[in-house]
Each structure stands twice: as structure tokens, then as C-alpha cells.
Design an enzyme around this catalytic site. Structure first.
Site, short mmCIF file in Angstrom:
data_model
loop_
_atom_site.label_atom_id
_atom_site.label_comp_id
_atom_site.label_asym_id
_atom_site.label_seq_id
_atom_site.Cartn_x
_atom_site.Cartn_y
_atom_site.Cartn_z
N GLU A 207 5.06 33.02 43.80
CA GLU A 207 5.46 31.68 43.36
C GLU A 207 6.12 30.96 44.54
O GLU A 207 6.98 31.51 45.22
CB GLU A 207 6.41 31.78 42.16
CG GLU A 207 7.16 30.52 41.78
CD GLU A 207 6.30 29.33 41.41
OE1 GLU A 207 5.38 29.46 40.60
OE2 GLU A 207 6.56 28.23 41.97
N HIS A 445 19.00 34.87 5.17
CA HIS A 445 19.44 36.07 5.85
C HIS A 445 18.63 37.26 5.36
O HIS A 445 18.41 37.37 4.16
CB HIS A 445 20.93 36.32 5.56
CG HIS A 445 21.44 37.59 6.17
ND1 HIS A 445 21.66 37.70 7.52
CD2 HIS A 445 21.74 38.79 5.63
CE1 HIS A 445 22.08 38.93 7.79
NE2 HIS A 445 22.14 39.61 6.66
P1 NAD Z 1 1.94 25.28 35.76
O1 NAD Z 1 2.10 23.92 36.31
O2 NAD Z 1 2.55 25.66 34.46
O3 NAD Z 1 2.48 26.36 36.82
C1 NAD Z 1 1.96 26.41 38.12
C2 NAD Z 1 2.93 27.22 38.98
O4 NAD Z 1 2.33 27.39 40.25
C3 NAD Z 1 4.27 26.53 39.21
O5 NAD Z 1 5.31 27.43 39.00
C4 NAD Z 1 4.18 26.07 40.65
O6 NAD Z 1 5.43 25.99 41.29
C5 NAD Z 1 3.31 27.16 41.24
N1 NAD Z 1 2.64 26.79 42.47
C6 NAD Z 1 2.09 25.59 42.79
N2 NAD Z 1 1.55 25.65 44.03
C7 NAD Z 1 1.76 26.92 44.47
C8 NAD Z 1 1.43 27.60 45.68
N3 NAD Z 1 0.78 26.97 46.66
N4 NAD Z 1 1.78 28.91 45.81
C9 NAD Z 1 2.43 29.54 44.81
N5 NAD Z 1 2.80 28.93 43.65
C10 NAD Z 1 2.44 27.64 43.49
O7 NAD Z 1 0.36 25.52 35.74
P2 NAD Z 1 -0.53 26.65 35.08
O8 NAD Z 1 0.27 27.87 34.76
O9 NAD Z 1 -1.71 26.75 35.97
O10 NAD Z 1 -0.94 25.98 33.72
C11 NAD Z 1 -1.73 24.76 33.75
C12 NAD Z 1 -1.42 23.90 32.57
O11 NAD Z 1 -1.88 24.52 31.38
C13 NAD Z 1 0.06 23.63 32.42
O12 NAD Z 1 0.26 22.25 32.40
C14 NAD Z 1 0.44 24.26 31.13
O13 NAD Z 1 1.28 23.42 30.38
C15 NAD Z 1 -0.87 24.47 30.41
N6 NAD Z 1 -0.76 25.75 29.72
C16 NAD Z 1 0.08 25.83 28.66
C17 NAD Z 1 0.25 27.04 28.03
C18 NAD Z 1 1.18 27.13 26.87
O14 NAD Z 1 1.57 26.09 26.37
N7 NAD Z 1 1.52 28.31 26.39
C19 NAD Z 1 -0.40 28.17 28.46
C20 NAD Z 1 -1.23 28.07 29.55
C21 NAD Z 1 -1.40 26.83 30.17
#
Ligand code: NAD
Ligand code: FAD
Length: 466
Positions: A207, A445
Site C-alpha cells: 500500500e 438482549h
Molecule cells: P480503493 O480506492 O478502495 O483502494 C485502492 C487502494 O490502493 C488505496 O488504499 C490506495 O491508497 C492504494 N493505491 C493507489 N495507488 C497505489 C500504488 N501505486 N501502490 C500501492 N497502493 C496504491 O479501490 P479498490 O479496492 O480497487 O476498489 C475499487 C472501488 O470498488 C472502490 O471505490 C470501492 O468502493 C469499490 N468496492 C467496494 C467494496 C465494498 O463496498 N465492500 C468492495 C470492493 C470494491
């Protein structure tokens, strides 16, 4: 161009935004059609997103529970536990097909016309359709763009769909990877990283930031990180990936700042998603996207082009299925009745790890940055009778309320069944409840929801069990 047809409303995209908008439009009496280039209705969410990931999370959690010490503590002894990955994957596929068939049935019941093919604007309210239902020219009084999103690329990462891929590949690995490297500690990275870790893979999460789950409350995200690390997820925070590629039977991930490369056998790229606007002919109708490719809209989901609306992942805001559906309903209601809105302060977010991380409203960081004076209540699941009976005592509930008015501003949960618990908090925020309202409401509860009541009471330092 082939045949030409006409509808009152045409929706491009049959994800949770588009298909829900289509059903609501039909309920309101419109002659509506919905176009999707895929055979299965339901969009990213149903085909390669929410539902398949939750099916795999459930199956892998059962496997991990059977293999772990948890059942032994309940006095349950099991024999040899074996994994039939093929069957696990086909169960998931079966559920997807059943749900997609369900949407088909709903379309038939509501008389929503369904077209299969790729849609492209010829004029603001004239669309060319190529594909199974085409070639066809469709005209409509109004068009809603609900084309959703796809995984974002990362410079230097060479996706081959096999060794180095996105979430779609990670929902279908044919064998449990020995070592999986996940790039990005967001919702996808944590959910799918958890799936494969539970099934036996070594999982390293790289990350860029110094925290996981950006956007969620920082304190609870830090607590969640410790829990996931204990489960075996190896977090490397503050690292910058400069490249990744397949190498014969494995893959290699390169890092900046002279960090040694990481060898593994699969890479999951999960660094966010980008809106699907290419190939739609937006330039033909003069519809401009913002700097990040999203379609700007006003509060009635109108784009800058008369008769053309947009909802869901393709417009700015959280990329969530339920947000897309709410917008679909609000857009159509506004169009037909003149009323309809989405309360963006009350949209819950859930990450389906174990325990789950769930949130609604504002985080402490957001309140601090906005200079809003707030009070905070907190309650650990360790002190909940039901959590102890379940044997799942990790995590806590945090309630944030306005210091002056006591109005609920945010609720954040890491803990068992946080996905269901957050619904009560979302309703409370929607109705403008105070922390005292939540704390005074009688909760059965023993339930996990008592932790929410206690955290609300703790805002005024009146919690009973801490
Ligand atoms: P995200 O935006 O949630 O997370 C991406 C992560 O990658 C972040 O922590 C970011 O800091 C990191 N990152 C970015 N560039 C990077 C790099 N060069 N090197 C290392 N880390 C880096 O995106 P996601 O997990 O791909 O999910 C995509 C979308 O799908 C999101 O908007 C999410 O809301 C949605 N999603 C939602 C759910 C849920 O609601 N349970 C589940 C899966 C996906
Ligand atoms: P989409 O679901 O992306 O649907 C858009 C549809 O439009 C697609 O079917 C596409 O084929 C079609 N389309 C695009 N362009 C055209 C065109 N030109 N012509 C014809 N058809 C076209 N969200 C949650 O809330 N909870 C979760 O648990 C969750 N888990 C997820 C897990 C994963 C692995 C992923 C990838 C995403 C997850 N999401 C989750 C996010 C969720 O899937 C999206 O927010 C949601 O699908 C957006 O809905 P939408 O209707 O805007 O678009």
C-alpha cells in the site's frame, strides 16, 4: 444502420444503477429500455463484483473456520478438512446466474425492454446499438448513462490477465496461489486478499499510503489492520510499486526507493476504479468529462447535455452499488415526478472482511478538518454478551455526535456483523437522530446491536457495561 425503435427512456448499463432505474421508471409508467453489452444483467456488481466476492468470502470463511481453532473452542471436533476449489468457484457462478435470471424476470414483469449490445451516442437522444440485439438505432426522449467503471491501471504494471490481473481474475484463480501480492489496501485488496489467505495463500499487501482503507475512520482502520495482520495478511505500508510483470510460472513486483523486488506467483492490482466513458460517443454529443474521466451532473443527475442524465460509478462520488441504485431511483423520480434526492451523508460503506469494517456519516478526520466540535462514544465488542457467545469479540463501535446539538454525525464499526449493524446507524442519521435517541431506544438482549446503543450512551459517558 439497421432497424429503428423508439422509447420514452433509454438506460445504458444494466448494473445496480441502470437496472434499478429501469424498474423504477417502469413502475412510474414510462416505456423504458435498458441496454447492456453483456449477456448477464446486473453489471460489475453482480457479474464480477459485490456478489461473487461475497460468495467467495463466505465460502473461504467457512473453510478457515473449519480448519482453525474456533470450532474446537465450541467443543466441535472435525476430521480431515479438504478444499474443493472447483466446487467453491462453481457455487459462486451458479448464484450469479440465478440472480441475473432474477433481473431478467423483473424486467419481463415490469415490461422493461432489454437490448444486448454496445451503445454509442449518435445524437443526445439517438443511440446506435451494435451487438446481439443490433444493429439498431434507438431514439428516446431521455437517456441515462449508467455505464459504471473498470479497474484502474498502474503505470509499469503489465496486466496479462493470468499472473498479473485485476479483481476479475482474482475471483477465479484456478488454484490457491502460494504467494499472492495485492497492490492496494482498499476494499478489493482486503476482501480478495482475505479470501485467498483463508484458502491458504501467503498474502502480501503493498500500500502506497501509511494506512489501510483510506476514506474510512483512521482509528478504526488501524484497529482493523492489526486484526487482519494477526490473521496472516502481511501489510507493507508506505511502499510505491513501480512495476509488475509475469515471469514464466510466477510474477515479480518492483518497488521504488531501492526496496528489493517481491517475487510471487500471482499479483492482484486493486488501486481503484475508473469510469467507463470510452467508446460511448460522448464527444459526438459534446459531453465533457472531468479531469478524472467522470461525468459531471447536477442534483437532478442532469449532464450538461439536455435529455442526457448520468448515475452510479460513472459520476463522481463513492463507487458503491447501493449508491448507484439510490441515484437511479432519485434520477427517474426527479424526471417523472419532480421530486427525488439522495442523502449523501447517510450512505453506509461496508468492507466484508472478518470482522467487517462498516461506516456511515463523517469520520473523526473529516470532522476535525471541517472544524466541527464533536463528542465521541465507544464500546468494545469484548464487553458484549452476544459477541462473547458468538466467540467473535474483536473490534468496537464508535459514535460521533455534534458537541452542541448531540446530532449523530458518524458511526464506525469494526466487529462481527458490522454490515447489518450499520443499517440502524444509517437510518438514525437519515432521520436526524441524536446520540441520546439511539442510546435511549430499547435494543434486544443479547444482540450485537446493544454495542451500538452502549457506544451512543458513551457519548454522554452513560454506558452501562464499560
Ligand atoms: P480503493 O480506492 O478502495 O483502494 C485502492 C487502494 O490502493 C488505496 O488504499 C490506495 O491508497 C492504494 N493505491 C493507489 N495507488 C497505489 C500504488 N501505486 N501502490 C500501492 N497502493 C496504491 O479501490 P479498490 O479496492 O480497487 O476498489 C475499487 C472501488 O470498488 C472502490 O471505490 C470501492 O468502493 C469499490 N468496492 C467496494 C467494496 C465494498 O463496498 N465492500 C468492495 C470492493 C470494491
Ligand atoms: P456497473 O455495475 O459497472 O454496470 C455498468 C454496466 O454498463 C456494465 O454491465 C457494462 O457492461 C455496461 N456498459 C458499459 N458501457 C456500455 C456501453 N457503451 N454499451 C452497453 N453497455 C455498457 N460495491 C458495493 O456497494 N458493495 C460491495 O460489496 C462491492 N464489492 C465489489 C467487489 C468488486 C470485486 C468490485 C470490482 C466492485 C465492488 N463494488 C461493491 C462496487 C460496485 O460493483 C459498483 O459500485 C457498482 O457495480 C456500480 O454500479 P453501476 O450501475 O454504476 O455500474
Amino acid at each position: 444502420m439497421g432497424e429503428s425503435v423508439q422509447h420514452e427512456l433509454v438506460i445504458i448499463g444494466a448494473g445496480p444503477g441502470g437496472y434499478v432505474a429501469a424498474i423504477r421508471a417502469a413502475q412510474l409508467g414510462l416505456d423504458v429500455a435498458c441496454i447492456d453489452r453483456e449477456r448477464l444483467l446486473g453489471g460489475t456488481c453482480l457479474r464480477v463484483g459485490c456478489i461473487p466476492s461475497k460468495a467467495m468470502l463466505e465460502s473461504s470463511a467457512l473453510y478457515a473456520e473449519a480448519r482453525g481453532k474456533g470450532l474446537g473452542a465450541h467443543g466441535i471436533k472435525l476430521g480431515k478438512i479438504e478444499l474443493d476449489l472447483g466446487r467453491m468457484l462453481s457455487r459462486k457462478d451458479k448464484e450469479i446466474k440465478a440472480l441475473a435470471a432474477g433481473i431478467n424476470g423483473l424486467f419481463r414483469k415490469r415490461k422493461v425492454t432489454r437490448y444486448e449490445g454496445h451503445a454509442r451516442f449518435l445524437e443526445p437522444t439517438r443511440i446506435a446499438l451494435e451487438g446481439r440485439s443490433g444493429p439498431l438505432e434507438i431514439t428516446a426522449k431521455n437517456v441515462i448513462i449508467a455505464t459504471g467503471s473498470r479497474a484502474a491501471d498502474l503505470e509499469g504494471v503489465e496486466l496479462d490477465g493470468e499472473r498479473v490481473g485485476t479483481s476479475t481474475a482474482a475471483l477465479n484463480y484456478p488454484e490457491v496461489p502460494r504467494h499472492l501480492v495485492v497492490i492496494g489496501a482498499g476494499a478489493i485488496g482486503l476482501e480478495l486478499g482475505s479470501v485467498w489467505a483463508r484458502l491458504g495463500a501467503k498474502v502480501t499487501v503493498l500500500e502506497y499510503l501509511d494506512r489501510i482503507l483510506p476514506g474510512m475512520d483512521a482509528e478504526l482502520a488501524a484497529e482493523a489492520r492489526k486484526i487482519f495482520a494477526r490473521q496472516g495478511l502481511d501489510f507493507r505500508l508506505g511502499v510505491r510499486v513501480t512495476g509488475a510483470r509475469a515471469t514464466g510460472k510466477g510474477a515479480i513486483v518492483e518497488l521504488a526507493d531501492d526496496e528489493p523486488p517481491v517475487e510471487c506467483d500471482r499479483v492482484l492490482l486493486a488501486v481503484g476504479r475508473v469510469p467507463n466513458t470510452e467508446g460511448l460517443g460522448l464527444e459526438t454529443i459534446g459531453l465533457e468529462t472531468d479531469g478524472r474521466g467522470f461525468i459531471p451532473v447536477d442534483d437532478a443527475y442532469r449532464t450538461g447535455v439536455p435529455g442526457v442524465f448520468a448515475i452510479g460509478d460513472v459520476i463522481p462520488g463513492p463507487m458503491l452499488a447501493h449508491k448507484a441504485s439510490e441515484e437511479g431511483v432519485a434520477c427517474v423520480e426527479r424526471l417523472v415526478t419532480g421530486y427525488g434526492h439522495v442523502n449523501y451523508d447517510a450512505i453506509p460503506v461496508v468492507v466484508y472482511t472478518e470482522p467487517e469494517v462498516a461506516s456511515v456519516g463523517r469520520t473523526e478526520g473529516q470532522l476535525q478538518r471541517a472544524g466541527i466540535d464533536y463528542r465521541k462514544g465507544s464500546f468494545p465488542f469484548m464487553a458484549s454478551g452476544r459477541a462473547r457467545a458468538l466467540g467473535h469479540t474483536e473490534g468496537r463501535v464508535k459514535v460521533l455526535a455534534d458537541a452542541e446539538t448531540d446530532r449523530l454525525l458518524g458511526v464506525h464499526i469494526v466487529g462481527p456483523r458490522a454490515d447489518d449493524l450499520i443499517a440502524e446507524a444509517a437510518v438514525a442519521i437519515e432521520f436526524g437522530a441524536s446520540a441520546e435517541d439511539l442510546g435511549r431506544a430499547c435494543h434486544a438482549h443479547p444482540t450485537l446491536s446493544e454495542a451500538l446503543k452502549e457506544a451512543a450512551l458513551d457519548v454522554a459517558r452513560r454506558a452501562i457495561h464499560i
